[in-house]
Motif scaffolding. Structure first.
Motif, short mmCIF file in Angstrom:
data_model
loop_
_atom_site.label_atom_id
_atom_site.label_comp_id
_atom_site.label_asym_id
_atom_site.label_seq_id
_atom_site.Cartn_x
_atom_site.Cartn_y
_atom_site.Cartn_z
N TYR A 219 0.82 -1.21 0.00
CA TYR A 219 0.00 0.00 0.00
C TYR A 219 0.86 1.27 0.00
O TYR A 219 1.93 1.32 0.59
N ASP A 220 0.32 2.30 -0.67
CA ASP A 220 0.98 3.60 -0.72
C ASP A 220 0.50 4.52 0.39
O ASP A 220 1.21 5.42 0.81
N LEU A 221 -0.74 4.31 0.83
CA LEU A 221 -1.35 5.15 1.86
C LEU A 221 -2.16 4.27 2.79
O LEU A 221 -2.93 3.42 2.33
N LEU A 222 -2.01 4.51 4.09
CA LEU A 222 -2.81 3.83 5.10
C LEU A 222 -3.78 4.84 5.70
O LEU A 222 -3.39 5.96 6.03
N VAL A 223 -5.04 4.44 5.81
CA VAL A 223 -6.07 5.28 6.39
C VAL A 223 -6.61 4.55 7.61
O VAL A 223 -7.09 3.42 7.50
N PHE A 224 -6.53 5.18 8.77
CA PHE A 224 -7.01 4.58 10.02
C PHE A 224 -8.28 5.30 10.46
O PHE A 224 -8.32 6.53 10.48
N GLY A 225 -9.30 4.53 10.83
CA GLY A 225 -10.55 5.11 11.29
C GLY A 225 -10.97 4.51 12.62
O GLY A 225 -10.83 3.30 12.83
N ILE B 144 -7.92 -0.11 17.40
CA ILE B 144 -7.15 0.54 16.34
C ILE B 144 -5.71 0.75 16.81
O ILE B 144 -4.77 0.65 16.01
N HIS B 145 -5.51 0.99 18.10
CA HIS B 145 -4.16 1.10 18.64
C HIS B 145 -3.41 -0.22 18.45
O HIS B 145 -2.25 -0.25 18.02
N THR B 146 -4.09 -1.32 18.71
CA THR B 146 -3.46 -2.64 18.61
C THR B 146 -3.06 -2.96 17.18
O THR B 146 -1.96 -3.47 16.93
N ILE B 147 -3.93 -2.66 16.20
CA ILE B 147 -3.58 -2.99 14.81
C ILE B 147 -2.46 -2.09 14.31
O ILE B 147 -1.59 -2.55 13.54
N ILE B 148 -2.42 -0.84 14.72
CA ILE B 148 -1.29 0.02 14.33
C ILE B 148 0.00 -0.58 14.86
O ILE B 148 1.00 -0.66 14.14
N ASP B 149 -0.03 -1.05 16.09
CA ASP B 149 1.16 -1.65 16.69
C ASP B 149 1.53 -2.97 16.01
O ASP B 149 2.70 -3.35 15.99
N ALA B 150 0.57 -3.67 15.44
CA ALA B 150 0.81 -4.98 14.84
C ALA B 150 1.13 -4.93 13.34
O ALA B 150 1.42 -5.97 12.75
N GLU C 200 6.81 1.01 7.87
CA GLU C 200 7.77 2.09 8.02
C GLU C 200 7.85 2.92 6.74
O GLU C 200 7.85 2.40 5.64
N LYS C 201 7.86 4.22 6.92
CA LYS C 201 7.94 5.23 5.84
C LYS C 201 6.68 5.33 4.99
O LYS C 201 6.65 6.08 4.03
N LYS C 202 5.65 4.59 5.33
CA LYS C 202 4.37 4.71 4.62
C LYS C 202 3.66 5.99 5.09
O LYS C 202 3.76 6.37 6.25
N ARG C 203 2.94 6.63 4.19
CA ARG C 203 2.12 7.78 4.57
C ARG C 203 0.84 7.25 5.21
O ARG C 203 0.29 6.24 4.77
N ALA C 204 0.37 7.95 6.23
CA ALA C 204 -0.83 7.51 6.95
C ALA C 204 -1.65 8.72 7.39
O ALA C 204 -1.09 9.73 7.82
N GLY D 135 7.06 4.54 12.78
CA GLY D 135 7.91 4.92 11.65
C GLY D 135 7.17 5.35 10.41
O GLY D 135 7.76 5.51 9.34
N MET D 136 5.86 5.55 10.52
CA MET D 136 5.08 6.04 9.38
C MET D 136 5.12 7.57 9.36
O MET D 136 5.45 8.21 10.36
N VAL D 137 4.74 8.14 8.24
CA VAL D 137 4.64 9.58 8.08
C VAL D 137 3.20 9.99 8.35
O VAL D 137 2.29 9.58 7.61
#
Length: 163
Positions: free
Chosen positions: A70-76, A88-94, A99-103, A128-130
């Motif tokens: 993926y080029d972009l991650l969108v968290f809701g 959502i905290h858990t999946i971000i951690d997992a 790293e270096k992906k835009r989010a 490590g995401m942007v």
């Protein structure tokens, strides 16, 4: 641009927004994260708010996700106790290969988002995401065409710039 929309929803509001984003973006994938923690009906809301306030993690499904394609991650996430949910905290951690992906992140709420933007920034940058931005969607705007168009434009603008 390949987009992965990762969300947690309890009442359906966040799901509705995530599905709308996916329906109008090309080459996107929806991933719903569910909280597998066991609570009684009586204590579920109180325990979840306490866990959100403490920025705890929980048992989730799926338990991991690879972001390499993926080029972009969108968290809701909904807002609980002025913060995003433990799921959502858990999946971000997992996340793997994030790293270096835009989010970007969005929340749905009935009032104000509280400290959700700062919390999302901390979690995203901590992996490590942007961090490329944040939006709050009030529950009264969930079906609002103009608000939805604004959110989609925000997501599309957050993607990596192609040269």
């Amino acid at each position: 641009m390949r987009i992965c929309i990762i969300y947690h929803s309890e009442t359906g509001n966040t799901r509705h927004v995530a599905q709308h984003i996916a329906s109008v973006t090309v080459d996107s994938r929806l991933v719903e994260v569910t909280d597998r923690a066991r609570h009684s009906a009586l204590t579920r809301f109180l325990m979840q708010c306490k866990a959100a306030r403490s920025e705890d993690k929980t048992e989730i499904e799926p338990s991991h996700l690879d972001a390499k394609d993926y080029d972009l991650l969108v968290f809701g996430s909904p807002v609980w106790a002025f913060k995003p949910t433990p799921a959502i905290h858990t999946i971000i951690d997992a996340l793997a290969n994030c790293e270096k992906k835009r989010a970007v992140a969005f929340v749905t709420c009935g009032g104000r988002p509280g400290g959700s933007e700062d919390v999302f920034r901390k979690w995203i940058e901590g992996r490590g995401m942007v961090f490329a931005g944040f939006k709050s969607v009030n529950q009264k705007d969930i079906e609002n065409d103009a608000a939805n168009a604004e959110l989609v434009a925000f997501v599309m603008a957050a993607g990596p710039k192609l040269t």
